[in-house]
Design a protein around this motif. Structure first.
Motif, PDB file in Angstrom:
ATOM      1  N   UNK A  35      16.216   2.611  -3.698  1.00 59.42           N
ATOM      2  CA  UNK A  35      15.370   2.541  -2.499  1.00 59.42           C
ATOM      3  C   UNK A  35      14.514   3.625  -2.106  1.00 59.42           C
ATOM      4  N   UNK A  36      13.879   4.264  -3.201  1.00 57.72           N
ATOM      5  CA  UNK A  36      12.834   5.293  -3.153  1.00 57.72           C
ATOM      6  C   UNK A  36      11.757   5.032  -3.489  1.00 57.72           C
ATOM      7  N   UNK A  37      10.666   5.243  -2.778  1.00 60.65           N
ATOM      8  CA  UNK A  37       9.105   4.980  -3.298  1.00 60.65           C
ATOM      9  C   UNK A  37       9.078   5.614  -4.588  1.00 60.65           C
ATOM     10  N   UNK A  38       8.454   5.086  -5.761  1.00 55.50           N
ATOM     11  CA  UNK A  38       8.162   5.777  -7.026  1.00 55.50           C
ATOM     12  C   UNK A  38       6.882   6.118  -7.235  1.00 55.50           C
ATOM     13  N   UNK A  76     -17.372 -10.429   4.018  1.00 53.79           N
ATOM     14  CA  UNK A  76     -17.284 -11.692   3.883  1.00 53.79           C
ATOM     15  C   UNK A  76     -15.728 -11.707   3.727  1.00 53.79           C
ATOM     16  N   UNK A  77     -14.947 -10.910   4.086  1.00 51.39           N
ATOM     17  CA  UNK A  77     -13.575 -10.900   3.957  1.00 51.39           C
ATOM     18  C   UNK A  77     -12.789 -10.726   5.450  1.00 51.39           C
ATOM     19  N   UNK A  78     -11.965 -11.870   5.818  1.00 47.32           N
ATOM     20  CA  UNK A  78     -11.396 -11.777   6.924  1.00 47.32           C
ATOM     21  C   UNK A  78     -10.163 -10.970   7.034  1.00 47.32           C
ATOM     22  N   UNK A  79      -9.239 -10.946   5.976  1.00 47.20           N
ATOM     23  CA  UNK A  79      -8.046 -10.057   6.044  1.00 47.20           C
ATOM     24  C   UNK A  79      -7.630  -9.941   4.752  1.00 47.20           C
ATOM     25  N   UNK A  80      -6.741  -8.964   4.511  1.00 46.37           N
ATOM     26  CA  UNK A  80      -6.543  -8.536   3.123  1.00 46.37           C
ATOM     27  C   UNK A  80      -4.804  -8.337   3.100  1.00 46.37           C
ATOM     28  N   UNK A  81      -4.276  -8.471   1.852  1.00 50.80           N
ATOM     29  CA  UNK A  81      -3.049  -8.040   1.827  1.00 50.80           C
ATOM     30  C   UNK A  81      -2.736  -6.891   0.648  1.00 50.80           C
ATOM     31  N   UNK A  82      -1.662  -6.379   0.394  1.00 51.77           N
ATOM     32  CA  UNK A  82      -1.503  -5.591  -0.496  1.00 51.77           C
ATOM     33  C   UNK A  82       0.034  -5.469  -0.861  1.00 51.77           C
ATOM     34  N   UNK A  83       0.342  -5.720  -2.109  1.00 51.35           N
ATOM     35  CA  UNK A  83       1.795  -5.533  -2.739  1.00 51.35           C
ATOM     36  C   UNK A  83       1.734  -4.405  -3.456  1.00 51.35           C
ATOM     37  N   UNK A  84       2.471  -3.440  -3.078  1.00 53.17           N
ATOM     38  CA  UNK A  84       2.654  -2.227  -4.106  1.00 53.17           C
ATOM     39  C   UNK A  84       4.304  -2.056  -4.418  1.00 53.17           C
ATOM     40  N   UNK A  85       4.728  -2.611  -5.811  1.00 54.35           N
ATOM     41  CA  UNK A  85       5.945  -2.681  -6.239  1.00 54.35           C
ATOM     42  C   UNK A  85       6.807  -1.263  -6.161  1.00 54.35           C
ATOM     43  N   UNK A  86       5.887  -0.301  -6.391  1.00 51.68           N
ATOM     44  CA  UNK A  86       6.436   1.036  -6.311  1.00 51.68           C
ATOM     45  C   UNK A  86       6.839   1.676  -4.706  1.00 51.68           C
ATOM     46  N   UNK A  87       6.291   0.817  -3.705  1.00 55.04           N
ATOM     47  CA  UNK A  87       6.490   1.056  -2.452  1.00 55.04           C
ATOM     48  C   UNK A  87       7.356  -0.061  -1.740  1.00 55.04           C
ATOM     49  N   UNK A  88       6.726  -1.151  -1.558  1.00 56.33           N
ATOM     50  CA  UNK A  88       7.430  -2.039  -0.838  1.00 56.33           C
ATOM     51  C   UNK A  88       8.569  -2.808  -1.509  1.00 56.33           C
ATOM     52  N   UNK A  89       8.050  -2.777  -3.071  1.00 60.20           N
ATOM     53  CA  UNK A  89       9.247  -3.505  -3.884  1.00 60.20           C
ATOM     54  C   UNK A  89      10.546  -2.722  -4.129  1.00 60.20           C
ATOM     55  N   UNK A  90      10.573  -1.574  -3.625  1.00 60.14           N
ATOM     56  CA  UNK A  90      11.631  -0.775  -3.426  1.00 60.14           C
ATOM     57  C   UNK A  90      12.762  -1.187  -2.350  1.00 60.14           C
ATOM     58  N   UNK A 121       0.140   0.855  10.909  1.00 58.55           N
ATOM     59  CA  UNK A 121       1.081   0.163  11.490  1.00 58.55           C
ATOM     60  C   UNK A 121       1.205  -1.174  11.169  1.00 58.55           C
ATOM     61  N   UNK A 122       0.131  -1.882  11.415  1.00 61.30           N
ATOM     62  CA  UNK A 122      -0.093  -3.413  10.932  1.00 61.30           C
ATOM     63  C   UNK A 122       0.462  -3.705   9.523  1.00 61.30           C
ATOM     64  N   UNK A 123       0.027  -2.530   8.568  1.00 57.74           N
ATOM     65  CA  UNK A 123       0.538  -2.902   7.394  1.00 57.74           C
ATOM     66  C   UNK A 123       2.130  -2.578   7.204  1.00 57.74           C
ATOM     67  N   UNK A 124       2.602  -1.383   7.671  1.00 55.04           N
ATOM     68  CA  UNK A 124       3.904  -0.991   7.655  1.00 55.04           C
ATOM     69  C   UNK A 124       4.983  -1.790   8.194  1.00 55.04           C
ATOM     70  N   UNK A 125       4.456  -2.476   9.512  1.00 57.02           N
ATOM     71  CA  UNK A 125       5.352  -3.411  10.025  1.00 57.02           C
ATOM     72  C   UNK A 125       5.531  -4.664   9.275  1.00 57.02           C
ATOM     73  N   UNK A 126       4.664  -5.032   8.540  1.00 57.80           N
ATOM     74  CA  UNK A 126       4.832  -6.278   7.467  1.00 57.80           C
ATOM     75  C   UNK A 126       5.918  -6.029   6.428  1.00 57.80           C
ATOM     76  N   UNK A 127       6.118  -4.882   5.969  1.00 58.27           N
ATOM     77  CA  UNK A 127       6.797  -4.470   4.739  1.00 58.27           C
ATOM     78  C   UNK A 127       7.893  -3.797   4.915  1.00 58.27           C
TER      79      UNK A 127
END
Length: 699
Positions: A650-653, A372-386, A487-493
């Motif tokens: 700027x380091x992943x926690x 039922x899901x077309x696409x998803x998103x993910x926000x990790x403050x410990x990764x992209x938040x850095x 890559x699809x995710x990494x490119x966006x963050x």
């Protein structure tokens, strides 16, 4: 022809009787429109003589967009309704008007248009005076004229909506006191209802993402929508929304006025509510959200205990019910008698609180079927938040969380697996909510919790967002690594996806040995450097980022151009902003280019340059906070610490080998050099050193 003449005579007569009110409206608009514009423009001509025309135009636009004008328009709507329809609160006047040889619809329109004229005439006169002043000072151009026209249309449309709502409040009530309460209810009931809903969600559901709750509450009140529509920086889309909402609302309210006026009993002047059958409906709809909202605030002072929230809601419901019944009947004995409507409120109240308490709708355990899901998103403050990003890439989003969760990924299998782990953890921990609250308030140095935001874009078009706290395990870190390495995710963050090399004005470097050193390079070298850096950052895997030391960062400076609204005027002035990009030890090509340009980033610090290293941390043993520090001076200790040194930003926690609890500071043998701070990778080589620190040895 006779009806038209009578209509015009009625409007003229009402204007003559309420001429004092028209003068009051004129004076109010005179102060906030022509007078304030004249004062502002006369002062602005001395402020910026280099951009005289632009400065005068911007000043004129600011005067047009003044929120005081909107307040006066809203006030005129309430006073005009009270002035022309106040006769409904008097038996003699009601009997007189209703005895006239006119249909109720015609009589209503005569009175309604009279009130509209009381506002429109002084408003238009002051509008023309304001425009004349702007023309005299040379402040009016096509943009300013467009904004003036738009604000005029907004004022007229939302006046009709607010004026119509005030008339409706009078028609539904029988005296000035309840009419005033009715008007306030029509203005603010929607936002209160919306606030109650969002506060209940925030109180009971730990996985709700509050940042993604767009403020739809403003469109539940004509007053708030008008003020918002007049002060926001418009886009064509927002303009259409505010206009369409205002027109539809005004039409609906006016049609409701006509319908209610046709059936309103003439003897309603002595009643609190004109229609007796509406009393229990108004009582239930009004008291229910008010009791819940007040109980939420009350329980907040009692450590959010559910027991006190229930007690508060029940007691407040009984009190508000008695007050409402007394206002409707003006009889204290009637107010004290049990009512069916009160029982309905209490029953619905218990159902709502019970449903929220047990999460009967499954909000915290929401997990749609994958198909039922077309696409998803993910926000990790410990990764992209850095990471830090160019300001232009995130300005359209209210928060960085909003920006990240709107980066949809179609190859979402690994994100879905992460969602399954998160929901499973919530299901397996009945005390999840209290555990999260405890972690927020006290922390737990023995258990690292990872914050995970997940968005679902359903094939139905619905967007759903959730946030979880789950323990950091090796399995979880590996799952996050698989998501990142897609890559699809990494490119966006990655920030390199949003950098425009042509906008960069300056680049500075920061390293262990130098801070804030400017790079001197041509446009060609600048583009080559950033492309080299982009290639190395984008090729770095998640596992490499966990294990590699950071040796510095690049600070990029850009000039932000003024934002231009839909009407073509600047929203803000030009300014410069900066953001940082991490440089790791394995970025050999980037570091080689920096060395050739005279800004080297060494991958280590020479021990013979260091006088001492100070380690410090906070200890929470025995429930008490204690500050510990120790200075290390021996060559052996210094070498061990420098071997594990990594730059601190700027380091992943998540999944990191860095000990973030220990702060490190270098004192150089060269006293002219500033002390620098860093973090350390923790391994067995530092066991003895950290044990000495934990013992509180400051020798």
């Amino acid at each position: 022809m006779t009806s038209r003449n009578y209509l015009l005579k009625t409007i003229g007569g009402n204007i003559r009787r309420n001429f004092w009110l028209m003068i009051l409206f004129f004076l109010a608009f005179l102060v906030v429109m022509p007078a304030s514009t004249l004062t502002a423009l006369d002062g602005a001509k001395y402020i910026d003589t280099t951009n005289f025309t632009v400065n005068m135009t911007n000043t004129f636009i600011q005067c047009i967009r003044s929120s005081l004008v909107q307040v006066i328009v809203a006030g005129c709507g309430a006073l005009a309704a009270l002035s022309v329809f106040f006769y409904l609160y008097s038996q003699e006047k009601t009997d007189f008007y209703h005895s006239l040889p006119m249909r109720r619809e015609g009589l209503f329109m005569a009175q309604f248009l009279s009130g509209f004229s009381l506002f429109l005439i002084p408003y238009v006169l002051n509008l023309l005076l304001t425009l004349a002043i702007g023309l005299v000072y040379g402040a009016v151009n096509q943009t300013a004229l467009s904004i003036l026209v738009i604000h005029t249309l907004l004022a007229v449309i939302y006046f009709l909506a607010i004026y119509g709502a005030a008339v409706l409040a009078i028609l539904l009530t029988g005296n000035l006191f309840t009419g005033t309460l009715g008007f306030m209810t029509l203005m603010f009931y929607g936002p209160i209802l919306y606030m109650t809903f969002t506060r209940l969600n925030a109180r009971f559901f730990e996985t709700i993402v509050q940042e993604m709750d767009y403020d739809f509450g403003i469109f539940l009140s004509p007053l708030i929508a008008y003020i918002s529509g007049g002060t926001v920086d418009w886009t064509w889309k927002s303009l259409c929304i505010y206009f369409l909402y205002g027109v539809v609302l005004a039409l609906v309210v006016i049609l409701a006025d006509i319908l209610v006026y046709r059936i309103r009993p003439s003897e309603s002047f002595h009643k609190a509510i004109a229609f007796k059958k509406l009393e229990p409906v108004i009582k239930v709809c009004g008291i229910l959200p008010l009791s819940l909202l007040c109980a939420l605030y009350f329980s907040g002072y009692m450590y959010n205990q559910f027991f006190w929230m229930v007690i508060g809601a029940v007691v407040l419901t009984l009190i508000f019910s008695m007050i409402f019944d007394f206002l409707c009947n003006m009889d204290i004995r009637m107010a004290l008698k049990p009512k069916v409507s009160t029982g309905v409120i209490l029953a619905v109240l218990i159902l709502i609180l019970g449903g929220y308490r047990t999460d009967i709708t499954g909000v915290d355990t929401f997990l749609p079927d994958e198909e039922k899901v077309a696409s998803m998103s993910l926000y990790l403050p410990s990764v992209s938040g850095q990471f830090q990003y160019p300001e232009s890439s995130v300005t359209e989003s209210p928060t960085y969380t909003t920006f990240s969760l709107n980066q949809w990924v179609e190859d979402f299998q690994e994100i879905y697996a992460l969602a399954e782990k998160s929901v499973e953890y919530v299901r397996d921990h009945e005390a999840y909510a209290s555990d999260v609250q405890s972690l927020r308030e006290n922390g737990d140095p023995e258990q690292t919790m990872v914050m995970i935001y997940i968005g679902y874009h359903m094939k139905s078009g619905q967007d759903v967002y959730r946030m979880y706290y789950i323990p950091e395990t090796e399995e979880l870190v590996e799952n996050i690594g698989r998501v990142y390495d897609t890559w699809e995710y990494r490119e966006k963050i990655l920030p390199t996806s949003y950098i425009d090399t042509e906008k960069i004005e300056n680049i500075y470097t920061y390293s262990f040995t130098e801070s804030g050193k400017a790079l001197t390079l041509s446009d060609e070298n600048q583009e080559r450097l950033l492309k080299t850096y982009q290639e190395e950052l984008e090729n770095m895997t998640f596992d490499q980022s966990r294990r590699e030391k950071q040796v510095g960062w690049l600070e990029l400076q850009e000039k932000a151009e003024p934002e231009i609204s839909a009407m073509g005027y600047s929203v803000n002035s030009t300014y410069t902003y900066s953001y940082n990009l991490p440089v790791y030890a394995s970025f050999e090509k980037t570091r080689a280019m920096l060395e050739k340009l005279g800004n080297p980033m060494a991958d280590s610090i020479e021990p013979d340059q260091v006088e001492s290293i100070l380690l410090s941390r906070y200890s929470y043993e025995s429930g008490e906070e204690q500050y510990l520090e120790k200075e290390y001076r021996t060559e052996e200790d210094i070498e061990k610490l420098l071997a594990q040194a990594t730059f601190r930003d700027e380091r992943f926690t998540v999944g990191s080998h860095v000990n973030y609890q220990v702060s490190c500071e270098i004192t150089w043998k060269d006293s002219k050099k500033d002390k620098i701070a860093f973090y350390i990778f923790e391994d067995s080589s530092l066991t003895d050193i950290l044990e000495q620190l934990n013992q509180g040895n400051t020798d």
